[in-house]
Design a protein around this motif. Sequence first.
Motif, mmCIF file in Angstrom:
data_model
loop_
_atom_site.group_PDB
_atom_site.id
_atom_site.type_symbol
_atom_site.label_atom_id
_atom_site.label_comp_id
_atom_site.label_asym_id
_atom_site.label_seq_id
_atom_site.Cartn_x
_atom_site.Cartn_y
_atom_site.Cartn_z
ATOM 1 N N THR A 1 -10.883 5.367 1.881
ATOM 2 C CA THR A 1 -9.908 4.337 2.258
ATOM 3 C C THR A 1 -10.451 3.484 3.386
ATOM 4 O OG1 THR A 1 -8.045 5.694 1.542
ATOM 5 C CG2 THR A 1 -7.567 3.954 3.126
ATOM 6 N N VAL B 1 -0.758 -7.594 -4.694
ATOM 7 C CA VAL B 1 -1.601 -6.411 -4.865
ATOM 8 C C VAL B 1 -0.732 -5.188 -4.630
ATOM 9 C CG1 VAL B 1 -3.498 -5.052 -3.882
ATOM 10 C CG2 VAL B 1 -3.767 -7.514 -4.146
ATOM 11 N N ARG C 1 -4.558 -4.179 -8.761
ATOM 12 C CA ARG C 1 -4.413 -2.763 -8.448
ATOM 13 C C ARG C 1 -5.636 -2.264 -7.668
ATOM 14 N NH1 ARG C 1 -0.189 -4.239 -9.683
ATOM 15 N NH2 ARG C 1 1.244 -3.437 -11.279
ATOM 16 N N ILE C 2 -5.344 -1.449 -6.669
ATOM 17 C CA ILE C 2 -6.378 -0.832 -5.848
ATOM 18 C C ILE C 2 -6.064 0.653 -5.758
ATOM 19 C CG2 ILE C 2 -7.397 -0.688 -3.531
ATOM 20 C CD1 ILE C 2 -6.673 -3.617 -3.124
ATOM 21 N N THR C 3 -7.089 1.490 -5.828
ATOM 22 C CA THR C 3 -6.900 2.919 -5.640
ATOM 23 C C THR C 3 -8.050 3.478 -4.808
ATOM 24 O OG1 THR C 3 -7.947 3.307 -7.803
ATOM 25 C CG2 THR C 3 -5.531 3.340 -7.713
ATOM 26 N N THR C 4 -7.766 4.576 -4.086
ATOM 27 C CA THR C 4 -8.806 5.228 -3.298
ATOM 28 C C THR C 4 -8.757 6.724 -3.537
ATOM 29 O OG1 THR C 4 -7.528 5.724 -1.287
ATOM 30 C CG2 THR C 4 -8.435 3.489 -1.494
ATOM 31 N N ALA D 1 -1.523 -1.053 -4.010
ATOM 32 C CA ALA D 1 -2.613 -0.106 -3.790
ATOM 33 C C ALA D 1 -2.076 1.309 -3.711
ATOM 34 C CB ALA D 1 -3.360 -0.448 -2.498
ATOM 35 N N ILE E 1 -11.175 -1.541 -7.012
ATOM 36 C CA ILE E 1 -10.383 -2.768 -6.968
ATOM 37 C C ILE E 1 -10.418 -3.351 -8.376
ATOM 38 C CG2 ILE E 1 -10.132 -5.074 -5.970
ATOM 39 C CD1 ILE E 1 -11.683 -4.051 -3.522
ATOM 40 N N THR F 1 -2.176 7.121 -5.582
ATOM 41 C CA THR F 1 -2.675 6.804 -6.924
ATOM 42 C C THR F 1 -1.860 7.533 -7.983
ATOM 43 O OG1 THR F 1 -4.920 6.442 -6.076
ATOM 44 C CG2 THR F 1 -4.701 6.932 -8.422
ATOM 45 N N PHE G 1 0.853 -1.178 0.000
ATOM 46 C CA PHE G 1 0.000 0.000 0.000
ATOM 47 C C PHE G 1 0.896 1.237 0.000
ATOM 48 C CE2 PHE G 1 -3.088 -3.054 0.698
ATOM 49 C CZ PHE G 1 -4.353 -2.551 0.959
#
Length: 326
Positions: free
Chosen positions: A168, A107, A159-162, A109, A155, A115, A79
Motif C-alpha cells: 500500500t 476510483v 479499481r485499485i487493490t493492494t 480502492a 491499478i 479487496t 479507499f
Amino acid sequence: MFDSNTSPVMLDLLILPETNLILVASVIEPLRLANRVSGLELYRWRIMSPNGQPIETKSHIPIPVDGAFQPGKEEEPLFVLSSHNWQRHATSELKRLLAKSARHRSVVAGIESGTWLLADAALLDSFSATPHWEDYEEFATAYPNVRAVRERFVIDGKRITTGGSLPTLDLMLELIRRRHGYSLALEVSRQFIYEQGGARGTTVAMPSTGSIRLADPRVSEAMRMMEEHIEQPLSLVRLARRIGLSERRLQSLFTAAIGAPPHIHYLALRLNAARRKVIETRLAFADIAAATGFNSASAFSRSYRAHFRESPSDTRKRLVVPSHRT
C-alpha cells in the motif's frame, strides 16, 4: 486522480474495525509527507467508519473518524481499508452502500482485506485485482469473476487493490508520482528510509517503493555516488566508468530498476536538495544553485520552475520554515 495536477485531491477513507494501524498509516503518511515536502496542500482526507464510531484497531488504539459512511453522489476517490475479520463487518447494508457509492466515484480502492469486501460486493467483477499473497488461492476460487493476479498492487481503470501494508505504501508513492512527478515521489519515499543502527561501509539505505526496487548492486552503487556528488555532479559517462559499465548499459539497468533513466533520478536528487535549502534556509539562490550543481542561478531557476511549477522565490514567499521532523 492520476492526472498531472497540483489542485488538492480529497480522498474518502472507509476504515473497518480491526484494521491495523500500519495499514492506515501506509495510506495517510505518504500524503501527509507530500504536503509537507511540497509546502502545498496537495492531499486532504476524510476518515469514516461503518457506524460513525471511532475505529477499534487491533492495537487497541482507536482512530477518530469524521462520521459514518453514508454516501451520496460524491465523486472523490474512495479507499476501503480492512485487515482482520472483514466478513464480521461486511453487512449487506454496507455492501449496498458501497455499490451505490461506486457508481459515482472516480476510483474505488480495496486496501488489503478491503479487496475481499469489494469483491464480495461484486465491485471487482471483470477487473484485475490482487489479494494478500497468503490468500491468493482462496480469493481466486471464491471470486471467479475477478481476474486475480499476484502483484503488490494493481491499478485497473477505476479499481485499485493492494496486497498488504508495504504494498500500500508502494501504491501511494506511485499515485504521487503519477500526479506530481518523479521528484516529489522520490523525496517522499526517502522519508521512509530505514538504516539499521551502526550500519557502515557500502551499505546504502534505499526507499522501498513501487518504482524503486533495487536488485542490481550496480544501480545501488550509482545512486550512492549520485548522493555523494550533488554539488559537483558526475557526467553519466564518468559515473558509468567508475562502476565498470558503459553509459548505455547503465541507462538500461537504471530504467529497468526504477522506471526512470539515471539523468532523471540525478536531477531529481539535486532539485529536491535545492528545494530543502530554499525552504529551510535563507541562503541566496545563487549559493543554492552552486551547492546543487547548477552553473548559474538562472539555470537553476529554470529547472526548478519546470519541476515544481513555481520559482524558488515563489516557494520561499509562501512558506514558513517548517520543522525537520518527518
